[in-house]
Write a protein that holds these residues in place. Structure first.
Motif, PDB file in Angstrom:
ATOM      1  N   ARG A 115     -50.119 104.683  -8.633  1.00 52.82           N
ATOM      2  CA  ARG A 115     -50.993 105.786  -8.232  1.00 52.82           C
ATOM      3  C   ARG A 115     -51.286 105.658  -6.750  1.00 52.82           C
ATOM      4  O   ARG A 115     -51.705 104.603  -6.288  1.00 52.82           O
ATOM      5  N   SER A 116     -51.049 106.746  -6.013  1.00 54.07           N
ATOM      6  CA  SER A 116     -51.398 106.729  -4.601  1.00 54.07           C
ATOM      7  C   SER A 116     -51.516 108.153  -4.094  1.00 54.07           C
ATOM      8  O   SER A 116     -50.684 109.006  -4.394  1.00 54.07           O
ATOM      9  N   GLY A 117     -52.562 108.421  -3.355  1.00 61.25           N
ATOM     10  CA  GLY A 117     -52.755 109.717  -2.736  1.00 61.25           C
ATOM     11  C   GLY A 117     -52.802 110.883  -3.695  1.00 61.25           C
ATOM     12  O   GLY A 117     -52.316 111.965  -3.373  1.00 61.25           O
ATOM     13  N   GLY A 118     -53.340 110.698  -4.886  1.00 65.32           N
ATOM     14  CA  GLY A 118     -53.426 111.777  -5.852  1.00 65.32           C
ATOM     15  C   GLY A 118     -52.143 112.002  -6.628  1.00 65.32           C
ATOM     16  O   GLY A 118     -52.026 112.933  -7.406  1.00 65.32           O
ATOM     17  N   ARG A 119     -51.160 111.167  -6.431  1.00 65.37           N
ATOM     18  CA  ARG A 119     -49.877 111.288  -7.115  1.00 65.37           C
ATOM     19  C   ARG A 119     -49.691 110.072  -8.023  1.00 65.37           C
ATOM     20  O   ARG A 119     -50.008 108.953  -7.631  1.00 65.37           O
ATOM     21  N   GLU A 120     -49.198 110.315  -9.221  1.00 61.00           N
ATOM     22  CA  GLU A 120     -48.966 109.220 -10.156  1.00 61.00           C
ATOM     23  C   GLU A 120     -47.498 109.199 -10.550  1.00 61.00           C
ATOM     24  O   GLU A 120     -46.926 110.227 -10.905  1.00 61.00           O
ATOM     25  N   GLU A 121     -46.892 108.028 -10.479  1.00 59.32           N
ATOM     26  CA  GLU A 121     -45.490 107.872 -10.846  1.00 59.32           C
ATOM     27  C   GLU A 121     -45.381 106.784 -11.906  1.00 59.32           C
ATOM     28  O   GLU A 121     -45.921 105.699 -11.732  1.00 59.32           O
ATOM     29  N   THR A 122     -44.682 107.094 -12.998  1.00 59.34           N
ATOM     30  CA  THR A 122     -44.489 106.133 -14.076  1.00 59.34           C
ATOM     31  C   THR A 122     -42.999 105.909 -14.257  1.00 59.34           C
ATOM     32  O   THR A 122     -42.246 106.865 -14.407  1.00 59.34           O
ATOM     33  N   VAL A 123     -42.572 104.646 -14.210  1.00 61.15           N
ATOM     34  CA  VAL A 123     -41.172 104.288 -14.404  1.00 61.15           C
ATOM     35  C   VAL A 123     -41.078 103.520 -15.712  1.00 61.15           C
ATOM     36  O   VAL A 123     -41.697 102.474 -15.880  1.00 61.15           O
ATOM     37  N   PHE A 124     -40.297 104.061 -16.657  1.00 63.89           N
ATOM     38  CA  PHE A 124     -40.132 103.438 -17.959  1.00 63.89           C
ATOM     39  C   PHE A 124     -38.937 102.496 -17.953  1.00 63.89           C
ATOM     40  O   PHE A 124     -38.035 102.633 -17.119  1.00 63.89           O
ATOM     41  N   PRO A 125     -38.880 101.535 -18.871  1.00 63.66           N
ATOM     42  CA  PRO A 125     -37.785 100.556 -18.903  1.00 63.66           C
ATOM     43  C   PRO A 125     -36.399 101.173 -19.056  1.00 63.66           C
ATOM     44  O   PRO A 125     -35.419 100.618 -18.580  1.00 63.66           O
ATOM     45  N   ASP A 126     -36.297 102.350 -19.692  1.00 59.46           N
ATOM     46  CA  ASP A 126     -34.985 102.972 -19.871  1.00 59.46           C
ATOM     47  C   ASP A 126     -34.514 103.726 -18.631  1.00 59.46           C
ATOM     48  O   ASP A 126     -33.430 104.286 -18.620  1.00 59.46           O
ATOM     49  N   GLY A 127     -35.326 103.749 -17.568  1.00 56.46           N
ATOM     50  CA  GLY A 127     -34.937 104.405 -16.325  1.00 56.46           C
ATOM     51  C   GLY A 127     -35.561 105.768 -16.129  1.00 56.46           C
ATOM     52  O   GLY A 127     -35.402 106.388 -15.083  1.00 56.46           O
ATOM     53  N   THR A 128     -36.286 106.278 -17.099  1.00 59.54           N
ATOM     54  CA  THR A 128     -36.950 107.574 -16.981  1.00 59.54           C
ATOM     55  C   THR A 128     -38.114 107.450 -16.001  1.00 59.54           C
ATOM     56  O   THR A 128     -38.883 106.504 -16.056  1.00 59.54           O
TER      57      THR A 128
END
Length: 144
Positions: free
Chosen positions: A70-83
């Motif tokens: 989470r940074s600057g109002g943006r959230e990024e999630t990286v899953f183990p399968d690459g998604t």
């Protein structure tokens, strides 16, 4: 520069001596470890690792390998399968799948882009549009 704040011994349960030497800052039941590289780890009872960076960003690593940033109002999630799922401040969501497909979800439409160039869009009105890589456009009216 290392900083150390005195913390009661009862709140150092589960803290290694190395973490105590790095300087435990009392925040919550177990505290937060501040590292010389200016980021800090949160100590919690959950089996996840939380890192707080000086720029205000936060990174959570879950036991299954999922990483959430989470940074600057943006959230990024990286899953183990690459998604990879990215959520913008306005609620727009972009999902990049490991098979090459990409999905964009907004308040007005949902669009799926396939590796072969086909783009399928579903609008909030219910109408659908499919654009193939060859340039063919197919429009379906909303279902009643």
């Amino acid at each position: 520069m290392l900083s150390y704040k005195h913390v009661p011994r009862s709140s150092l349960v589960g803290v290694t001596s190395l973490e105590a030497l790095c300087g435990v800052v009392d925040r919550g039941p177990l505290g937060r470890v501040r590292h010389p590289s200016e980021f800090s780890n949160a100590l919690s009872r959950r089996p996840q690792q939380q890192k707080y960076h000086p720029d205000g960003s936060k990174e959570i690593v879950h036991p299954d390998g999922t990483v959430r940033r989470r940074s600057g109002g943006r959230e990024e999630t990286v899953f183990p399968d690459g998604t990879v799922v990215t959520v913008e401040r306005n609620g727009d969501r972009t999902i990049v799948f490991s098979n090459g497909q990409r999905e964009i979800q907004t308040a007005g439409f949902m669009r799926r882009e396939y590796p072969d160039g086909t783009v399928r869009t579903v609008y909030c009105t219910g109408s659908q549009e499919t654009r193939s890589a060859s340039g063919t456009v197919r429009i379906r009216p909303p279902r009643n």
